[in-house]
Design an enzyme around this catalytic site. Sequence first.
Site, PDB file in Angstrom:
ATOM      1  N   LYS A  36       0.859  -1.128  -0.044  1.00 25.22           N
ATOM      2  CA  LYS A  36       0.134  -0.004   0.222  1.00 25.22           C
ATOM      3  C   LYS A  36       0.698   1.318  -0.003  1.00 25.22           C
ATOM      4  CE  LYS A  36      -3.871  -2.310   2.053  1.00 25.22           C
ATOM      5  NZ  LYS A  36      -4.964  -2.294   3.319  1.00 25.22           N
ATOM      6  N   ASP A  60      -9.471   2.906   2.846  1.00 31.76           N
ATOM      7  CA  ASP A  60      -9.464   2.270   3.967  1.00 31.76           C
ATOM      8  C   ASP A  60      -9.798   2.905   5.398  1.00 31.76           C
ATOM      9  OD1 ASP A  60      -8.547  -0.295   3.193  1.00 31.76           O
ATOM     10  OD2 ASP A  60      -6.298   0.078   3.248  1.00 31.76           O
TER      11      ASP A  60
END
Length: 242
Positions: free
Chosen positions: A28, A66
């Site tokens: 990420k 997220d």
Amino acid sequence: MLVDDIKEFFRTYTGTDFAGLSVGIPHKEAAVRCSDEVHPLAKSIGAVNTIVRRPIDGKLIGYNTDCEASITAIEDALRERRVANGEALRTSPIAGKTFALVGAGGAGRALAFGAKSRGAQAVIFNRIMRAKVLADAVSGEALPYECLKRFCPQEGMILANASAVGMEPNTDQTPVSKETLRAYELVFDAVYTPRNTRLIQEAAEVGAIVVSGVEMFIRQALDQFRLFTGGLGISPPLMSNH
């Protein structure tokens, strides 16, 4: 697709036959550098979990879904308990709380920035230098991971596990002892394989509000779907000064 080298992956998969990509552990943070442009929120966090190919010019745009997914999952669980107790809420139920955060990777960074946006104070447990970088970014406190075992939480704190502790195949592991969990009002675990981690099971047994990583996973996927299909996408950046 199991990716060992994310840079090599993007050199290979350059075709226009996909609308976008979901990015998982441990890529990420590296995905920020693989994006042609990065949404302001994702840039602030320093982690991208969603990449959309812009049809008009083929550029790869990085997003982070997220952050809102994890924070709203925690907020909704707290609100449900408060409403059931007859309390009226005018602000985020996270405001003013202390967030004990385990992990400072992509998911940890999303949680830390989300917590700050709602007026919470993060205490980050990780390798100390990595924890300090994130703590400085969100005006929080950094402690070595080893201190977690000796950390004495105050009543009403939130515990968020954003590390891989407890993830398959190491399902017998947990970052915090069952006895310590009694002091936390809510326990969140970003791990969703298995769905009910040891941390979640033990937190429920001692009476804490629990939020599974599955809830975060579903919510972030809904926003990814909107981005991939040209829907409304994610909310505006949480912190406009970044």
